[in-house]
Design a protein around this motif. Sequence first.
Motif, PDB file in Angstrom:
ATOM      1  N   UNK A   9       0.837  -1.201   0.000  1.00 36.40           N
ATOM      2  CA  UNK A   9       0.000   0.000   0.000  1.00 36.40           C
ATOM      3  C   UNK A   9       0.873   1.252   0.000  1.00 36.40           C
ATOM      4  N   UNK A  10       2.016   1.201   0.670  1.00 39.10           N
ATOM      5  CA  UNK A  10       2.931   2.355   0.648  1.00 39.10           C
ATOM      6  C   UNK A  10       3.412   2.632  -0.771  1.00 39.10           C
TER       7      UNK A  10
ATOM      8  N   UNK B 269      -8.369   1.998  -3.442  1.00 40.78           N
ATOM      9  CA  UNK B 269      -9.697   2.597  -3.572  1.00 40.78           C
ATOM     10  C   UNK B 269     -10.756   1.636  -3.040  1.00 40.78           C
ATOM     11  N   UNK B 270     -11.660   2.185  -2.238  1.00 38.38           N
ATOM     12  CA  UNK B 270     -12.786   1.405  -1.735  1.00 38.38           C
ATOM     13  C   UNK B 270     -13.984   1.622  -2.649  1.00 38.38           C
TER      14      UNK B 270
ATOM     15  N   UNK C 164      -5.244   4.205   7.257  1.00 35.16           N
ATOM     16  CA  UNK C 164      -6.431   4.969   7.635  1.00 35.16           C
ATOM     17  C   UNK C 164      -7.344   5.130   6.431  1.00 35.16           C
ATOM     18  N   UNK C 165      -8.617   5.355   6.713  1.00 36.89           N
ATOM     19  CA  UNK C 165      -9.624   5.500   5.667  1.00 36.89           C
ATOM     20  C   UNK C 165     -10.160   6.929   5.648  1.00 36.89           C
TER      21      UNK C 165
ATOM     22  N   UNK D 149     -10.871   5.912   0.151  1.00 38.07           N
ATOM     23  CA  UNK D 149      -9.593   5.259  -0.072  1.00 38.07           C
ATOM     24  C   UNK D 149      -8.933   4.920   1.257  1.00 38.07           C
ATOM     25  N   UNK D 150      -8.021   3.981   1.178  1.00 34.75           N
ATOM     26  CA  UNK D 150      -7.208   3.578   2.318  1.00 34.75           C
ATOM     27  C   UNK D 150      -5.768   3.976   2.015  1.00 34.75           C
ATOM     28  N   UNK D 151      -5.138   4.676   2.969  1.00 34.37           N
ATOM     29  CA  UNK D 151      -3.764   5.124   2.796  1.00 34.37           C
ATOM     30  C   UNK D 151      -2.926   4.699   3.989  1.00 34.37           C
ATOM     31  N   UNK D 152      -1.603   4.662   3.823  1.00 37.14           N
ATOM     32  CA  UNK D 152      -0.738   4.378   4.970  1.00 37.14           C
ATOM     33  C   UNK D 152      -0.828   5.485   6.011  1.00 37.14           C
TER      34      UNK D 152
END
Length: 358
Positions: A33-34, A40-41, A79-80, A94-97
């Motif tokens: 993910x990094x 993307x959700x 985190x979302x 989205x989900x990000x580091x």
Amino acid sequence: MADLHLERAEARRIAVRAQLLSAERPVELLPLVEQLTFLQLDPTAAIAPSADLIVWSRMGSSYRPEQLQQAIEHDRTMFERKSQDDPTQPPFAMIRPTSDLGLHLSPTAGFPREHAWIAANESFHQDVLNRLASAGPLLSRDIADTSTVPWVSTGWTHNQNVTRMLELLVARGEVATAGRIGRQRTWDLAERVYPPFEFVPEEEAARIRDARRLRALGIARAQMVGDAGVPATVEGSKLRWRVDPDAVGRPFSGRTALLSPFDRLIHDRVRSQDLFEFEYLLEMYKPAEKRRWGYFALPILHDDRMVGKLDAAADRKAGVLRVNAIHEDVPFTATMRADVDAEIADLAGWLGLEVAVG
């Protein structure tokens, strides 16, 4: 400085490697993910939720969806939040580091209209924070709407005052998505969800985001990544490109992969058409009789080429992954067909289903 010139095949390979879709599969979720910068959700789960499908395309069946939930809700390494770079377009989740919190949150986040709305609802703003402080995490329906000025929109957010306030406060780093109950998000004060972090000044953050985006794509149209990387031309292309110089000249070994319709390798349709000669459109919003490739067709990558689309759906009641059609953009060789069949079987096994053709 003269533009770097790339053969078309090298440009494609840079893109495939950057998206971790070459033969060397990633083995850990967080570094993946990094590199991609986000997942993307999307609630559509004709086969599997998009975030999970994107990870499976890279890690394979060693990945379990519980790992993503663990990272977000327990380990807090991700985190979302929703993002909206264009006020005329709907935001997407989205989900990000978590390490990138300071790059994507800002105490001044939002468009001018949003700033004005929050200012007009300062008491509502404080009511939301006080309610979360005393009882969070909460579903949005558990937070009273005490707004004095409603949110006005021509879209689905019209008069959705609590949710709109929560989303804006997430962007400002005051509130955070704490978890989910089913598909519904729970909310809490950011300080109780996120580890300590510092906001990065916007000009610097934008520069870093552009560089991260280019690293994740390998090669991108110039208008997508600002001044990141170095300018490049691509054999046979009239477009202006920027390329990550660290991605040039590296060895490449490809494989076959089935991609989510939201996969970043093919998300920029202009880039996909120009570099991969790949035409694609997500057709789930079209009437069935007007679809060419299927409701939720999966793009098919083979080595450094996009070679077709898989029309399939998970029929969980019947316990099968139903393969309706495999659309070949180029004639499949025996090796390509065997590799695609193997990926379909792996996808079905990961889903706990059997393959059913037709």
